[in-house]
Enzyme design. Sequence first.
Site, PDB file in Angstrom:
ATOM      1  N   GLU A  88     -26.007  19.447  24.785  1.00  0.00           N
ATOM      2  CA  GLU A  88     -25.499  20.706  24.231  1.00  0.00           C
ATOM      3  C   GLU A  88     -25.583  20.712  22.710  1.00  0.00           C
ATOM      4  O   GLU A  88     -25.973  21.711  22.105  1.00  0.00           O
ATOM      5  CB  GLU A  88     -24.065  20.960  24.682  1.00  0.00           C
ATOM      6  CG  GLU A  88     -23.489  22.243  24.117  1.00  0.00           C
ATOM      7  CD  GLU A  88     -22.716  23.053  25.135  1.00  0.00           C
ATOM      8  OE1 GLU A  88     -22.305  24.159  24.769  1.00  0.00           O
ATOM      9  OE2 GLU A  88     -22.541  22.607  26.269  1.00  0.00           O
ATOM     10  N   ASP A  97     -27.897  23.463  20.631  1.00  0.00           N
ATOM     11  CA  ASP A  97     -27.354  24.385  19.633  1.00  0.00           C
ATOM     12  C   ASP A  97     -28.118  24.297  18.319  1.00  0.00           C
ATOM     13  O   ASP A  97     -28.518  25.309  17.737  1.00  0.00           O
ATOM     14  CB  ASP A  97     -25.875  24.074  19.377  1.00  0.00           C
ATOM     15  CG  ASP A  97     -24.968  24.548  20.494  1.00  0.00           C
ATOM     16  OD1 ASP A  97     -25.458  25.242  21.395  1.00  0.00           O
ATOM     17  OD2 ASP A  97     -23.767  24.224  20.462  1.00  0.00           O
ATOM     18  N   SER A 119     -24.745  28.866  26.304  1.00  0.00           N
ATOM     19  CA  SER A 119     -24.821  27.984  25.136  1.00  0.00           C
ATOM     20  C   SER A 119     -26.210  28.018  24.521  1.00  0.00           C
ATOM     21  O   SER A 119     -26.390  27.604  23.373  1.00  0.00           O
ATOM     22  CB  SER A 119     -24.493  26.542  25.531  1.00  0.00           C
ATOM     23  OG  SER A 119     -23.166  26.421  25.962  1.00  0.00           O
TER      24      SER A 119
END
Length: 563
Positions: free
Chosen positions: A272, A276, A475
């Site tokens: 994650e 990002d 996300s």
Amino acid sequence: MGPRSGLLGLFALFVAGKCSYSPEPDQQRRLPPGWVSLGRADPEEELSLTFALRQQNVKRLSELVQAVSDPGSPRYGKYLTLEDVAELVRPSPLTLHTVQKWLLAAGARNCHSVTTQDFLTCWLSVRQAELLLSGAEFHHYVGGPAETHAVRSLHPYRLPKALAPHVDFVGGLHRFPPTSTLRQHPEPQVPGTVGLHLGVTPSVIRKRYNLTAQDVGSGTTNNSQACAQFLEQYFHDSDLAEFMRLFGGDFAHQASVARVVGQQGRGRAGIEASLDVEYLMSAGANISTWVYSSPGRHESQEPFLQWLLLLSNESALPYVHTVSYGDDEDSLSSTYIQRVNTELMKAAARGLTLLFASGDSGAGCWSVSGRHQFRPSFPASSPYVTTVGGTSFQNPFRVTDEVVDYISGGGFSNVFPRPSYQEEAVTRYLSSSPHLPPSSYFNASGRAYPDVAALSDGYWVVSNHVPIPWVSGTSASTPVFGGLLSLINEHRILRGLPPLGFLNPRLYQKHGAGLFDVTRGCHESCLNEEVEGQGFCSGPGWDPVTGWGTPNFPALLKTLMNP
């Protein structure tokens, strides 16, 4: 009587049994799935607790946010400085004096505040904290994919009644660190690849959203963007460099972040965190990027709350922030939600664009008194953030029109009423959609979300030097949309215009101009006979699955370049 005996007398008065109140009576205190207790914390162990002090002039702050965010207002774009915000919301002298004396009497030490003086973080031993916060009982816990450690109390706490006008809540007791909801699909087998792609990469995003090689930062402005990490994981500069080597060859880009706020550990990179950073910096290409990193935090701290404190303590911040954090509204106390909403309002008043992922559970589902209801997420449901939903390609192997990604979070808040800026759009959806769920499942008068969307399905990510395919979740869509807004800010700054700031009032006034309308698909919800797993469905215009739609960059740039 000396000063110390006076303090002890004050403390004795404060902790007198019957004169107490519960600041967060509705806070969920269940242990999250996957977490286990390791036993009671040692009485002499040190804790870091954050006290949210009661603010002043919150209604006036709300009025100023509306004034600086509405293009029709004479104050549009005239954002407040951090010092302006501090002057407005700073707690009263009585509040500051009362809380400081109470903490000093309890033995709190190394207390520090923020510029706005509305948070106070102090160190206490477990013994002192349990005496100070009547009812609290601290344990060590471990859980989540990263085996995260936390010190928390699952018991309700009470404060002296004399503090009721002065303290909103105490952070570091109940709320556990979040865990990732990213999904990874097995890589499909496709015979022949002419004209096909095998997953979303920066070139796929740039093709779908009509960016050219010239749509990058100029490198001549003070423009910047940021993403915030609250999971116990890291990104690696070497992964970012490898990602750009593999996927960034056709546009100018930066291969390292400009600033890390927080601590970057040396452990394995997290998917994650890598996602990002890599997609914020490839969508918002060649723009200075900050990363707010929570790794290295103390076990008693709440990572999201620490990020809010950082925003209240930095005068110069990036203009766009993307955040992939969320909790179920019903799992949080109303006091906590309202106070966090005020913190988001403070950011909006300063001209910051905050984008939050809408979540990966569709409409959500839970049972209340034996009846199923949808389950909205916060901060996605805050009226002061722009919430990003998710889409998929109609053909997963071609750059085609988009449809709903069935996991895309969306719905209606049970806490916040519908803001005026979205009244027309939401009313139209509710009156025209042919596929509305039963009215008992959602609060039709609540703040509706998401506001926009982007691709959220089938991303390539480089993590720990390995290219990983088919990573999915909002996300992913959130940093992509954030990066494109950073490019628009670049154009605005070069033209002498203020940055976009809080986008929603302008976004809804434009009725989806500059966005691809996503009209096909529904997201998931309760698996029962009444709704059969179907939540809301997309349709023409705004809808609670994909908002106004996904970005058509040249058209969105034109729409948002007007002063």
